[in-house]
Design an enzyme around this catalytic site. Structure first.
Site, mmCIF file in Angstrom:
data_model
loop_
_atom_site.group_PDB
_atom_site.id
_atom_site.type_symbol
_atom_site.label_atom_id
_atom_site.label_comp_id
_atom_site.label_asym_id
_atom_site.label_seq_id
_atom_site.Cartn_x
_atom_site.Cartn_y
_atom_site.Cartn_z
ATOM 1 N N SER A 28 3.580 2.683 7.939
ATOM 2 C CA SER A 28 3.534 3.168 9.408
ATOM 3 C C SER A 28 3.898 1.719 10.211
ATOM 4 O O SER A 28 4.205 1.669 11.527
ATOM 5 C CB SER A 28 2.227 3.432 10.065
ATOM 6 O OG SER A 28 1.856 4.689 9.118
ATOM 7 N N THR A 55 4.154 6.860 2.181
ATOM 8 C CA THR A 55 4.653 8.045 2.498
ATOM 9 C C THR A 55 4.840 8.631 3.932
ATOM 10 O O THR A 55 5.838 9.415 4.168
ATOM 11 C CB THR A 55 3.697 9.152 1.679
ATOM 12 O OG1 THR A 55 2.506 9.075 2.530
ATOM 13 C CG2 THR A 55 3.653 9.050 0.200
ATOM 14 N N ASP A 113 1.757 -1.211 5.152
ATOM 15 C CA ASP A 113 1.886 0.200 5.364
ATOM 16 C C ASP A 113 2.921 0.842 5.985
ATOM 17 O O ASP A 113 3.273 0.176 6.862
ATOM 18 C CB ASP A 113 0.346 0.466 6.257
ATOM 19 C CG ASP A 113 -0.149 1.937 6.385
ATOM 20 O OD1 ASP A 113 0.932 2.767 6.631
ATOM 21 O OD2 ASP A 113 -1.286 2.290 6.144
ATOM 22 N N THR A 126 0.421 3.273 -0.134
ATOM 23 C CA THR A 126 -0.988 3.649 -0.523
ATOM 24 C C THR A 126 -0.891 3.461 -2.321
ATOM 25 O O THR A 126 -1.695 3.121 -2.885
ATOM 26 C CB THR A 126 -1.091 5.351 -0.407
ATOM 27 O OG1 THR A 126 -1.132 5.390 0.974
ATOM 28 C CG2 THR A 126 -2.389 5.759 -1.130
HETATM 29 N N1 ASP Z 1 -0.206 4.865 5.199
HETATM 30 C C1 ASP Z 1 0.300 5.144 4.150
HETATM 31 C C2 ASP Z 1 1.657 4.497 4.079
HETATM 32 O O1 ASP Z 1 2.285 5.305 4.560
HETATM 33 C C3 ASP Z 1 0.301 6.418 3.569
HETATM 34 C C4 ASP Z 1 0.760 6.715 2.017
HETATM 35 O O2 ASP Z 1 1.305 5.692 1.533
HETATM 36 O O3 ASP Z 1 0.652 7.589 1.532
HETATM 37 O O4 ASP Z 1 1.958 3.542 3.748
#
Ligand code: ASP
Length: 623
Positions: free
Chosen positions: A116, A146, A114, A43
């Site tokens: 994920s 995150t 991302d 993010t």
């Molecule tokens: N979906 C994002 C990721 O993990 C969430 C984030 O960065 O806060 O890349």
């Protein structure tokens, strides 16, 4: 395809995410430090696409940072890099409370992900990049999404073996492009830590706290304090002051160099028990190719002891060589054998995961399974052992008795000292005097009273600096085995290795190098130091540099190598040593002159002869 982004060039290869070139930073002031920022995605650098969803944006973060006054000091960059300031390293603004100005380079991955979408391939890529640039930077920051941050941090903590420098992972809940973003603080504090503190761990910096990466878990999808480490204290907290919890830091306690273990086993799984789980479900997790599972049991490690079918199936799989690592579904606390329902697992050969997070347990399993040199028994034993501070081992709590004694002393003498100030100021001084007295017992005593070998004194010097300067070889060895850091720089920018080189303690230099220490001197500055030694004919010093890993062909600002000046000044022993170490006779200085020209111009016939006999060096005795 190569793209340029600020200070780096990114090259896309077949596998999609290797980066070919990073500009290293030559530090020319004692007030500076260098950090490599690896940007993997998340993010922190995302924008909204046409479909209204957040996605990473390539080649945008670096440009944005250059326009953020709180992340880049344009004036300093102009003064420091002149015409090149538009593409130079970024400069963190003066944070007043941090000692060094942090100069940092951004290495953007291609494609950005991302988190994920990340896999163990990305963890390996990050680990390999840290290995590649380990000697060129003081510390590392990894920008990361995150969602799987805790997995990546845990995996890296195991893969980076004998880590001696700070590796800080961070990300944010809102993109840096947003005005209310938490990215600014998370990124900035990470840079301050990586550039100013030697915290030789993989950490996560988030929400004004620094956590041990393999103790951390994402707790909140929305709040800015998204992470916590329920079973371990934060390693640092960021208030007006940065309070580093030195006593909590985990350090390698072996004399070995930093290395990267770049293999992970993917045949692992997380099996979370739930009431009425079927035998078929459990059996799906125990079949090949699975080689290890983390069993997430209830409470303090309990399973239904009346499900004999499940227990028998697990026992049979363990007998076949599968590893079952027991961890709790609870966020806080550890598994134990307190209940009959927990003891049954121990009886059938399940390995205890103590108070590890599921992220740490899974990645540790994945790491341990690739240690081919270990038997299954050894792998199980290592899983129960504390490798990187990922699980709690009960050790006697420091009594702080020394600090308390100091406080009563100061109270008696009307000095205002609270226990923490006393510990921070007086322990380093007491350790220093124990080093001078060559007294390992006193050091041991102080350590068990709460002192810490990494706590610097007012000059930012650690007990290891003092021992290296004083030539206390066995104390150096003793302290390295207690986890003393070889990378800490004092107020004058000297590492323990600089001290040992300056005082020509060759055995100590060897010990430090074996423990991962390396010279952090810009090449031309090193060239000047080598030439200075050669001007004096100081072979011992040249040997010190050589043992410390220096290239004796390194030239100074004028292109002169140590061999040039040894010839010029007629230092035969020195020239012989340099020639014996393979120094080049054809090296040209800025005027195109070689060492041979220097000898001829200095009118030293003996030296010319010396050069002429270069091929039969071992026969040259007296010239
Ligand atoms: N979906 C994002 C990721 O993990 C969430 C984030 O960065 O806060 O890349």
């Amino acid at each position: 395809m190569a793209t340029t982004n600020g200070t780096l060039s990114v090259v896309r290869t077949r596998t999609g995410r290797r980066c070919s070139h990073v500009e290293t930073i030559d530090l020319d002031s004692k007030e500076e430090s260098s950090v490599l920022v690896i940007y993997s995605g998340g993010t922190i650098g995302m924008v909204i696409n046409e479909g209204g969803a957040l996605v990473p944006a390539s080649n945008a973060l670096g440009r944005h940072i250059r326009r953020c006054p709180f992340l880049h000091d344009v004036e300093y960059a102009k003064k420091r890099f002149g015409d090149k300031c538009e593409t130079s390293a970024f400069v963190l603004p003066d944070t007043k409370r941090a000692r060094r100005r942090v100069l940092y380079t951004l290495l953007e991955y291609e494609p950005l992900l991302d988190s994920s979408n990340m896999t163990s391939d990305e963890w390996i890529a990050i680990a390999e990049d840290i290995k590649k640039w380990y000697k060129s930077f003081d510390g590392f920051v990894i920008l990361h999404g995150t969602d799987t941050l805790a997995y990546s941090a845990s995996a890296l903590s195991f893969m980076l073996e004998n880590l001696g420098k700070s590796v800080v992972l961070t990300g944010s809940q809102l993109s840096l492009f947003e005005p209310r973003s938490d990215a600014k603080d998370n990124f900035l504090e990470s840079l301050v830590i990586a550039g100013n503190y030697v915290i030789p761990e993989v950490t996560i910096c988030f929400g004004r706290k620094l956590y041990r990466g393999n103790r951390t878990t994402k707790m909140d999808t929305e709040g800015f304090s998204a992470f916590d480490s329920p079973n371990a204290l934060p390693l640092a907290t960021f208030g007006i002051q940065i309070e580093v919890n030195y006593r909590e830091l985990f350090r390698p306690i072996v004399i070995e160099k930093f290395r990267v273990h770049s293999k992970l086993n993917s045949n692992v799984a997380l099996l979370r028990l739930f009431p009425s789980i079927t035998l078929q479900t459990v059996s799906a997790f125990l079949r090949p190719p699975i080689q290890g599972i983390v069993l997430q049991s209830y409470g303090s490690g309990n399973v239904p002891s009346n499900r004999v079918d499940i227990l028998e199936m697990i026992e049979a799989a363990i007998d076949e060589g599968l590893i079952v690592l027991n961890c709790s579904q609870c966020i806080r606390g550890s598994v134990s054998n307190a209940y009959e329902t927990g003891k049954v697992l121990c009886d059938i050969g399940v390995t205890s995961g103590a108070d590890m997070t599921p992220e740490a347990a899974l990645t540790k399993l994945s790491y341990v399974l690739t240690k081919d040199e270990w038997s299954v028994e050894k792998k199980r034993e290592m899983l129960e052992r504390n490798l990187r501070g990922e699980l709690t081992v009960t050790s006697p709590t420091p009594s702080m008795s020394e600090a308390v004694r100091m406080v009563s002393f100061s109270a008696k003498h009307n000095l205002e000292l609270d226990p923490y100030t006393a510990a921070n100021v007086l322990f380093p001084a007491l350790l220093g005097s124990a080093v001078l007295d060559d007294n390992p017992n006193r050091i041991e005593q102080l350590l068990s009273s709460g002192a810490d070998l990494s706590q610097p004194n007012v000059d930012q010097r650690t007990p290891l600096h003092i021992a290296c300067c004083e030539g206390k070889t066995s104390l150096v060895e003793f302290m390295l085995q207690k986890g003393a850091s070889v990378h800490t720089k004092d107020r004058y920018d000297h590492t323990p290795l600089n001290e040992a080189v300056q005082h020509d303690h060759h055995e100590i230099i060897k010990l430090l190098v074996n423990c991962g220490a390396h010279l952090m001197i810009p090449p031309k500055v090193l060239g000047e130091k080598l030439c200075k030694a050669a001007i004096r004919g100081d072979v011992t010093k040249l040997k010190s540099y050589k043992i410390a890993g220096a290239n004796l062909n390194q030239c100074d600002q004028s292109g002169r190598t140590p061999l040039h000046v040894a010839m010029l000044h007629g230092h035969k022993e020195c020239a012989l040593y340099l020639l014996g170490e393979g120094c080049r006779m054809d090296a040209e200085d800025m005027m195109g002159l070689t060492p041979r020209d220097y000898a001829a111009k200095a009118g030293s016939i003996g030296m010319v002869t010396l050069l002429e006999t270069k091929n039969t060096l071992h026969h040259v005795k007296v010239l």
